[in-house]
Design a protein around this motif. Structure first.
Motif, PDB file in Angstrom:
ATOM      1  N   VAL A 142       3.846 -19.075 -11.114  1.00 28.23           N
ATOM      2  CA  VAL A 142       4.557 -19.778 -12.184  1.00 28.23           C
ATOM      3  C   VAL A 142       5.609 -18.835 -12.750  1.00 28.23           C
ATOM      4  CG1 VAL A 142       4.339 -20.897 -14.442  1.00 28.23           C
ATOM      5  CG2 VAL A 142       2.481 -21.096 -12.769  1.00 28.23           C
ATOM      6  N   ILE A 143       6.846 -19.323 -12.838  1.00 28.83           N
ATOM      7  CA  ILE A 143       7.930 -18.541 -13.446  1.00 28.83           C
ATOM      8  C   ILE A 143       8.328 -19.190 -14.758  1.00 28.83           C
ATOM      9  CG2 ILE A 143      10.351 -17.843 -13.260  1.00 28.83           C
ATOM     10  CD1 ILE A 143       9.926 -17.456 -10.284  1.00 28.83           C
ATOM     11  N   THR A 144       8.351 -18.367 -15.798  1.00 27.88           N
ATOM     12  CA  THR A 144       8.863 -18.781 -17.102  1.00 27.88           C
ATOM     13  C   THR A 144       9.526 -17.567 -17.745  1.00 27.88           C
ATOM     14  OG1 THR A 144       8.388 -20.012 -19.120  1.00 27.88           O
ATOM     15  CG2 THR A 144       6.790 -18.319 -18.479  1.00 27.88           C
ATOM     16  N   SER A 145      10.061 -17.738 -18.920  1.00 29.59           N
ATOM     17  CA  SER A 145      10.744 -16.643 -19.616  1.00 29.59           C
ATOM     18  C   SER A 145       9.762 -15.652 -20.202  1.00 29.59           C
ATOM     19  CB  SER A 145      11.618 -17.206 -20.739  1.00 29.59           C
ATOM     20  OG  SER A 145      12.603 -18.043 -20.200  1.00 29.59           O
ATOM     21  N   ASP A 146      10.226 -14.417 -20.357  1.00 29.42           N
ATOM     22  CA  ASP A 146       9.403 -13.356 -20.931  1.00 29.42           C
ATOM     23  C   ASP A 146       8.886 -13.729 -22.315  1.00 29.42           C
ATOM     24  OD1 ASP A 146      11.985 -13.208 -22.042  1.00 29.42           O
ATOM     25  OD2 ASP A 146      12.299 -11.109 -21.444  1.00 29.42           O
ATOM     26  N   TYR A 147       9.721 -14.303 -23.156  1.00 27.39           N
ATOM     27  CA  TYR A 147       9.317 -14.634 -24.523  1.00 27.39           C
ATOM     28  C   TYR A 147       8.300 -15.768 -24.573  1.00 27.39           C
ATOM     29  CZ  TYR A 147      12.265 -18.778 -24.359  1.00 27.39           C
ATOM     30  OH  TYR A 147      12.804 -19.980 -24.018  1.00 27.39           O
ATOM     31  N   GLN A 148       8.191 -16.557 -23.507  1.00 21.97           N
ATOM     32  CA  GLN A 148       7.325 -17.735 -23.489  1.00 21.97           C
ATOM     33  C   GLN A 148       6.050 -17.523 -22.672  1.00 21.97           C
ATOM     34  OE1 GLN A 148       8.698 -21.257 -21.305  1.00 21.97           O
ATOM     35  NE2 GLN A 148       8.366 -22.459 -23.160  1.00 21.97           N
ATOM     36  N   MET A 149       5.932 -16.374 -22.047  1.00 23.79           N
ATOM     37  CA  MET A 149       4.859 -16.145 -21.079  1.00 23.79           C
ATOM     38  C   MET A 149       3.465 -16.404 -21.643  1.00 23.79           C
ATOM     39  SD  MET A 149       3.835 -15.533 -18.097  1.00 23.79           S
ATOM     40  CE  MET A 149       5.363 -15.086 -17.296  1.00 23.79           C
ATOM     41  N   GLU A 150       3.171 -15.882 -22.798  1.00 22.94           N
ATOM     42  CA  GLU A 150       1.806 -16.016 -23.326  1.00 22.94           C
ATOM     43  C   GLU A 150       1.443 -17.477 -23.579  1.00 22.94           C
ATOM     44  OE1 GLU A 150      -1.186 -13.953 -26.565  1.00 22.94           O
ATOM     45  OE2 GLU A 150       0.961 -13.584 -26.733  1.00 22.94           O
TER      46      GLU A 150
ATOM     47  N   LEU B 177      23.239 -26.016 -17.012  1.00 22.47           N
ATOM     48  CA  LEU B 177      21.985 -25.325 -17.282  1.00 22.47           C
ATOM     49  C   LEU B 177      22.177 -24.234 -18.330  1.00 22.47           C
ATOM     50  CD1 LEU B 177      20.843 -25.048 -13.586  1.00 22.47           C
ATOM     51  CD2 LEU B 177      19.670 -26.356 -15.372  1.00 22.47           C
ATOM     52  N   SER B 178      21.183 -24.078 -19.213  1.00 22.66           N
ATOM     53  CA  SER B 178      21.224 -23.046 -20.247  1.00 22.66           C
ATOM     54  C   SER B 178      21.036 -21.668 -19.617  1.00 22.66           C
ATOM     55  CB  SER B 178      20.108 -23.290 -21.274  1.00 22.66           C
ATOM     56  OG  SER B 178      18.844 -23.066 -20.662  1.00 22.66           O
ATOM     57  N   HIS B 179      21.336 -20.629 -20.395  1.00 23.27           N
ATOM     58  CA  HIS B 179      21.111 -19.260 -19.930  1.00 23.27           C
ATOM     59  C   HIS B 179      19.634 -19.037 -19.605  1.00 23.27           C
ATOM     60  CE1 HIS B 179      25.088 -17.590 -20.445  1.00 23.27           C
ATOM     61  NE2 HIS B 179      25.178 -18.205 -21.601  1.00 23.27           N
ATOM     62  N   ILE B 180      18.769 -19.628 -20.412  1.00 27.22           N
ATOM     63  CA  ILE B 180      17.331 -19.477 -20.182  1.00 27.22           C
ATOM     64  C   ILE B 180      16.935 -20.098 -18.843  1.00 27.22           C
ATOM     65  CG2 ILE B 180      15.051 -20.172 -21.032  1.00 27.22           C
ATOM     66  CD1 ILE B 180      16.287 -19.897 -23.903  1.00 27.22           C
ATOM     67  N   ALA B 181      17.447 -21.297 -18.561  1.00 23.46           N
ATOM     68  CA  ALA B 181      17.164 -21.941 -17.270  1.00 23.46           C
ATOM     69  C   ALA B 181      17.709 -21.093 -16.126  1.00 23.46           C
ATOM     70  CB  ALA B 181      17.773 -23.340 -17.236  1.00 23.46           C
ATOM     71  N   LEU B 182      18.903 -20.564 -16.287  1.00 24.94           N
ATOM     72  CA  LEU B 182      19.492 -19.729 -15.236  1.00 24.94           C
ATOM     73  C   LEU B 182      18.694 -18.442 -15.023  1.00 24.94           C
ATOM     74  CD1 LEU B 182      23.274 -20.252 -16.030  1.00 24.94           C
ATOM     75  CD2 LEU B 182      21.986 -21.166 -14.071  1.00 24.94           C
ATOM     76  N   ASP B 183      18.207 -17.848 -16.106  1.00 28.87           N
ATOM     77  CA  ASP B 183      17.361 -16.656 -15.968  1.00 28.87           C
ATOM     78  C   ASP B 183      16.139 -16.964 -15.106  1.00 28.87           C
ATOM     79  OD1 ASP B 183      19.049 -15.158 -17.634  1.00 28.87           O
ATOM     80  OD2 ASP B 183      17.826 -15.527 -19.420  1.00 28.87           O
TER      81      ASP B 183
ATOM     82  N   ILE C 276      19.596 -13.733 -23.265  1.00 25.02           N
ATOM     83  CA  ILE C 276      20.230 -14.352 -24.427  1.00 25.02           C
ATOM     84  C   ILE C 276      20.412 -13.315 -25.537  1.00 25.02           C
ATOM     85  CG2 ILE C 276      19.434 -16.683 -23.896  1.00 25.02           C
ATOM     86  CD1 ILE C 276      17.101 -16.254 -25.793  1.00 25.02           C
ATOM     87  N   PHE C 277      21.224 -13.665 -26.529  1.00 21.51           N
ATOM     88  CA  PHE C 277      21.475 -12.762 -27.647  1.00 21.51           C
ATOM     89  C   PHE C 277      20.176 -12.437 -28.376  1.00 21.51           C
ATOM     90  CE2 PHE C 277      25.770 -14.697 -27.317  1.00 21.51           C
ATOM     91  CZ  PHE C 277      26.461 -13.523 -27.060  1.00 21.51           C
ATOM     92  N   GLU C 278      20.094 -11.224 -28.899  1.00 19.05           N
ATOM     93  CA  GLU C 278      18.877 -10.712 -29.531  1.00 19.05           C
ATOM     94  C   GLU C 278      18.402 -11.587 -30.694  1.00 19.05           C
ATOM     95  OE1 GLU C 278      15.620  -8.475 -29.528  1.00 19.05           O
ATOM     96  OE2 GLU C 278      17.254  -8.195 -28.113  1.00 19.05           O
TER      97      GLU C 278
ATOM     98  N   LEU D  80      15.818 -19.415 -12.908  1.00 19.91           N
ATOM     99  CA  LEU D  80      16.234 -19.734 -11.541  1.00 19.91           C
ATOM    100  C   LEU D  80      16.632 -18.487 -10.758  1.00 19.91           C
ATOM    101  CD1 LEU D  80      18.163 -22.992 -12.366  1.00 19.91           C
ATOM    102  CD2 LEU D  80      16.114 -22.803 -10.925  1.00 19.91           C
ATOM    103  N   LEU D  81      17.280 -17.550 -11.402  1.00 26.48           N
ATOM    104  CA  LEU D  81      17.642 -16.301 -10.723  1.00 26.48           C
ATOM    105  C   LEU D  81      16.394 -15.495 -10.366  1.00 26.48           C
ATOM    106  CD1 LEU D  81      20.817 -15.333 -12.767  1.00 26.48           C
ATOM    107  CD2 LEU D  81      20.727 -16.213 -10.414  1.00 26.48           C
ATOM    108  N   THR D  82      15.400 -15.538 -11.234  1.00 22.12           N
ATOM    109  CA  THR D  82      14.121 -14.892 -10.933  1.00 22.12           C
ATOM    110  C   THR D  82      13.463 -15.593  -9.750  1.00 22.12           C
ATOM    111  OG1 THR D  82      13.868 -14.205 -13.232  1.00 22.12           O
ATOM    112  CG2 THR D  82      11.856 -14.276 -11.894  1.00 22.12           C
ATOM    113  N   ALA D  83      13.532 -16.919  -9.724  1.00 23.20           N
ATOM    114  CA  ALA D  83      12.962 -17.681  -8.608  1.00 23.20           C
ATOM    115  C   ALA D  83      13.678 -17.340  -7.302  1.00 23.20           C
ATOM    116  CB  ALA D  83      13.062 -19.177  -8.890  1.00 23.20           C
ATOM    117  N   LEU D  84      14.993 -17.234  -7.333  1.00 23.31           N
ATOM    118  CA  LEU D  84      15.737 -16.879  -6.124  1.00 23.31           C
ATOM    119  C   LEU D  84      15.316 -15.507  -5.591  1.00 23.31           C
ATOM    120  CD1 LEU D  84      19.365 -18.115  -6.911  1.00 23.31           C
ATOM    121  CD2 LEU D  84      17.844 -18.940  -5.090  1.00 23.31           C
ATOM    122  N   GLN D  85      15.156 -14.560  -6.492  1.00 22.82           N
ATOM    123  CA  GLN D  85      14.719 -13.226  -6.081  1.00 22.82           C
ATOM    124  C   GLN D  85      13.318 -13.277  -5.475  1.00 22.82           C
ATOM    125  OE1 GLN D  85      16.692 -10.498  -6.092  1.00 22.82           O
ATOM    126  NE2 GLN D  85      15.047  -9.494  -4.997  1.00 22.82           N
TER     127      GLN D  85
END
Length: 165
Positions: A106-114, A18-24, A138-140, A26-31
């Motif tokens: 729904v959980i998605t990444s901050d950069y993709q939310m909109e 899994l990519s870092h984005i997918a893990l981010d 991920i890196f800036e 999933l970790l949010t989902a676990l929380q």
């Protein structure tokens, strides 16, 4: 089932890592699930050249991660196996129709939310839907590239929304 957590697909390597984005996400989902254990879970993402060329559906890889981290197998509903976000959302609409949950998160990444929020509004509007951002680790420079890419998609969706009103 009266509560559903939808985890948006990201990507994984050809060997199923899994990519870092997918893990981010999933970790949010676990929380979230730690504080809201009564939610059922819908993992999304099938196969596609741009995000998953492994032998396993991306949704299966996400479910495996959550199972390994203590989420019960009974917590999951069927997978949504789209080749992209739009297809995942359209397939999700069928799942929502089947189960009619009272609450949807729904959980998605901050950069993709909109783009995700607008896509759901256009293709899968549902009452009581809440969106949660997974903070990207991920890196800036990669994050900035993704933000630029997302803004193009957001602009297209806004034009489509205006045209449909």
């Amino acid at each position: 089932m009266n509560k559903l957590l939808i985890i948006c697909a990201a990507s994984n390597t050809s060997d199923g890592e899994l990519s870092h984005i997918a893990l981010d996400r999933l970790l949010t989902a676990l929380q979230f699930l730690k504080n809201n254990p009564s939610f059922h879970i819908l993992c999304t993402g099938g196969f596609g050249e741009a995000f998953n060329t492994s032998d396993y559906a991306h949704a299966q890889l996400m479910q495996n991660f959550l199972l390994e981290h203590g989420i019960a197998h009974e917590s999951f509903v069927e997978f949504v196996l789209g080749e992209n976000l739009l297809e995942d959302i359209q397939l999700t609409r069928r799942v929502l129709s089947r189960y009619s949950p009272e609450a949807v998160v729904v959980i998605t990444s901050d950069y993709q939310m909109e783009r995700v929020r607008l896509s759901f509004e256009l293709y899968c509007s549902y009452p009581n839907m809440i969106f949660i951002e997974a903070k990207s680790s991920i890196f800036e420079d990669e994050l900035e590239r993704l933000k630029r890419q997302e803004s193009q998609g957001v602009n297209r969706l806004r034009m489509m929304l205006r045209a449909s009103q």
